[in-house]
Design an enzyme around this catalytic site. Sequence first.
Site, PDB file in Angstrom:
ATOM      1  N   SER A 137       0.836  -1.204   0.000  1.00 12.02           N
ATOM      2  CA  SER A 137       0.000   0.000   0.000  1.00 12.02           C
ATOM      3  C   SER A 137       0.869   1.252   0.000  1.00 12.02           C
ATOM      4  CB  SER A 137      -0.938   0.013   1.212  1.00 12.02           C
ATOM      5  OG  SER A 137      -0.204  -0.135   2.405  1.00 12.02           O
ATOM      6  N   ASN A 178      -2.380  -2.925  12.918  1.00 17.13           N
ATOM      7  CA  ASN A 178      -3.836  -2.739  12.887  1.00 17.13           C
ATOM      8  C   ASN A 178      -4.279  -1.500  13.672  1.00 17.13           C
ATOM      9  OD1 ASN A 178      -3.631  -5.072  11.503  1.00 17.13           O
ATOM     10  ND2 ASN A 178      -4.699  -6.369  12.986  1.00 17.13           N
ATOM     11  N   THR A 197     -38.928  26.768 -10.442  1.00 23.31           N
ATOM     12  CA  THR A 197     -39.186  25.415  -9.954  1.00 23.31           C
ATOM     13  C   THR A 197     -39.475  24.616 -11.223  1.00 23.31           C
ATOM     14  OG1 THR A 197     -41.570  25.659  -9.685  1.00 23.31           O
ATOM     15  CG2 THR A 197     -40.213  26.263  -7.790  1.00 23.31           C
ATOM     16  N   HIS A 198     -39.028  23.374 -11.260  1.00 20.11           N
ATOM     17  CA  HIS A 198     -39.137  22.538 -12.471  1.00 20.11           C
ATOM     18  C   HIS A 198     -38.453  23.203 -13.672  1.00 20.11           C
ATOM     19  CE1 HIS A 198     -42.400  20.418 -10.253  1.00 20.11           C
ATOM     20  NE2 HIS A 198     -42.661  21.659  -9.859  1.00 20.11           N
ATOM     21  N   SER A 250     -12.509  26.221 -27.928  1.00 21.41           N
ATOM     22  CA  SER A 250     -12.659  24.975 -28.679  1.00 21.41           C
ATOM     23  C   SER A 250     -11.508  24.852 -29.659  1.00 21.41           C
ATOM     24  CB  SER A 250     -13.990  24.995 -29.438  1.00 21.41           C
ATOM     25  OG  SER A 250     -13.937  24.118 -30.547  1.00 21.41           O
ATOM     26  N   ASN A 298     -16.296  28.038 -23.331  1.00 24.53           N
ATOM     27  CA  ASN A 298     -17.002  26.931 -22.666  1.00 24.53           C
ATOM     28  C   ASN A 298     -16.765  26.926 -21.157  1.00 24.53           C
ATOM     29  OD1 ASN A 298     -17.979  25.929 -25.118  1.00 24.53           O
ATOM     30  ND2 ASN A 298     -16.126  24.713 -25.460  1.00 24.53           N
ATOM     31  N   GLU A 324     -18.253  22.159 -15.653  1.00 25.59           N
ATOM     32  CA  GLU A 324     -18.650  20.805 -16.071  1.00 25.59           C
ATOM     33  C   GLU A 324     -17.816  19.757 -15.332  1.00 25.59           C
ATOM     34  OE1 GLU A 324     -18.991  20.631 -20.516  1.00 25.59           O
ATOM     35  OE2 GLU A 324     -18.785  22.784 -20.242  1.00 25.59           O
ATOM     36  N   TYR A 332      -9.510  -7.080  12.025  1.00 25.17           N
ATOM     37  CA  TYR A 332      -8.883  -6.488  10.841  1.00 25.17           C
ATOM     38  C   TYR A 332      -8.822  -7.507   9.710  1.00 25.17           C
ATOM     39  CZ  TYR A 332      -5.516  -4.528   7.626  1.00 25.17           C
ATOM     40  OH  TYR A 332      -4.916  -4.065   6.479  1.00 25.17           O
ATOM     41  N   LYS A 370      -7.944   3.540   2.066  1.00 26.99           N
ATOM     42  CA  LYS A 370      -7.181   4.776   1.858  1.00 26.99           C
ATOM     43  C   LYS A 370      -7.333   5.325   0.446  1.00 26.99           C
ATOM     44  CE  LYS A 370      -4.063   2.470   3.968  1.00 26.99           C
ATOM     45  NZ  LYS A 370      -4.982   1.801   4.921  1.00 26.99           N
TER      46      LYS A 370
HETATM   47  N1  ARG Z   1      -1.125  -1.469   5.130  1.00 25.21           N
HETATM   48  C1  ARG Z   1      -2.113  -2.012   6.019  1.00 25.21           C
HETATM   49  C2  ARG Z   1      -3.421  -1.231   5.826  1.00 25.21           C
HETATM   50  O1  ARG Z   1      -3.361  -0.202   5.272  1.00 25.21           O
HETATM   51  C3  ARG Z   1      -1.661  -1.911   7.428  1.00 25.21           C
HETATM   52  C4  ARG Z   1      -2.270  -2.913   8.339  1.00 25.21           C
HETATM   53  C5  ARG Z   1      -1.781  -4.276   8.031  1.00 25.21           C
HETATM   54  N2  ARG Z   1      -2.199  -5.211   8.999  1.00 25.21           N
HETATM   55  C6  ARG Z   1      -2.051  -6.543   8.856  1.00 25.21           C
HETATM   56  N3  ARG Z   1      -2.469  -7.275   9.823  1.00 25.21           N
HETATM   57  N4  ARG Z   1      -1.576  -7.064   7.769  1.00 25.21           N
HETATM   58  O2  ARG Z   1      -4.464  -1.667   6.250  1.00 25.21           O
END
Ligand code: ARG
Length: 461
Positions: free
Chosen positions: A28, A115, A160-161, A282, A290, A295, A322, A330
């Site tokens: 990650s 975790n 309205t509408h 354009s 535009n 948009e 977890y 994320k």
């Molecule tokens: N990179 C993990 C996450 O974003 C961290 C937690 C990982 N925990 C584990 N037990 N593998 O969730």
Amino acid sequence: MSPKGKDKSWQARMSVAQDELAINFVESLSYDTRLYKYDIAGSIAHAQMLTDQKLITKKELSEIKKGLTEISEQIDAGKFKFDIACEDIHMVIEAALIKKIGDAGRKLHTGRSRNDQVALDMRLWTRDEIDIMVTLLEDLQRALVKLAKDQGQVVMPGYTHLQRAQPILSGSYCMAYVEQFQRDKERFIDAAKRVNVSPIGSGALAGSSLPLDREKTASLLGFPAITRNSIDSISDRDFCLEFVFAASTAAMHLSRLAEDWIIYATQEFGFIKISDAYSTGSSMMPQKRNPDMLELIRGKCSSVYGNLMALMTMMKGIPAGYNRDMQEDKKQVFDAADTLRASLAMAAAIVSNTDFVPENISNGLEEGFLDATALAEYCVRKSVPFRQAHQIVGKLVALCDTKKCTLAQLSLDEMQTLCDKIDKDVYNSLSTANVVAGYNVAGSAGKKQLKQQIAFWDKIL
Ligand code: ARG
């Protein structure tokens, strides 16, 4: 099989090193690097607590602090080498610390799991991000209030509408959006109460047998409270969901404002002129101007909704505790935040650089019977029951339609044939300017109420 796999902190339990494909799949780091400041702040607070609890020495604490501060500075300066084999920001920083300071670094993870660490980092990040969102929403509100102050006296059709309904002031129209963005702010601020609770010390899921002082770590990080249940602490992502929901609602309000202004900026309406600085041309049609920024604000709302749906769906099948699915949270949270930040800043800039065009708005303003409701209310003031007044005015509008005139252009005789209670003072209730001046009720779209609203927002913002 990658030689890199050998470096993992949990490698002792495995018979072979992790496969290259697996290393790239599980990481990650490519998106959680932005948590580094929070991860380091959390680690320093954790180490401080471990010291107070005599689980590590003062000397070890100072080595940890020094090492983490150096790592932070290296990352700031773009000089830190992120090794994807370390999976995530937590392991990357820990590995770098151990490399730097040795044994003291090996003690940092005492009583901690990734975790509770990641839950902590995300709560710290979200807490700060909420402050930024509130500031950006306020900037936009200020821009709208300024527009209302400077150019709020233009009488325009209210719809309205998308059909002409009743006349309103341009300022009252702006204030409607100030209200929407206020609720967005309040939603973020309300969510912050549930974000601002410390999960650290919950460990992997069951807490710890070590004498950790969770209150201490929480207070070092500015949390007013700690979570009550360790299992819930590490599996809860409601605070992320609430954040993305608040972002979705704000994005929806932005999208509606954008939709209005795209319509108002058309040749057909011509109600507003957006600065060329926020328009595009354009590649083929030389005459074009535009409203692409608007948009895109409208378009980007859908991706924030997508983030919300992805997060909701991700959470729905996760067993207690977890599960690695949650790593993906994320992507959704960061993406929603980045999109909303960009749209809010863009919207504030556009609002600050747009003018109402009174001559276009007033052109044909008396067409479309915007004063019909006011005429019915005039009849009510002359003791005609409202349902009857509604019918009388309906017939007068039909008469105008055939005569191709406005209500104000009807003669008193013509009106009196339908209602003998109508008097010559009726003309004071007709035409859009008179109607707007006559609005009497709190919150109406008229002058008095606009003044009150501006005074209210001047105090708040
Ligand atoms: N990179 C993990 C996450 O974003 C961290 C937690 C990982 N925990 C584990 N037990 N593998 O969730």
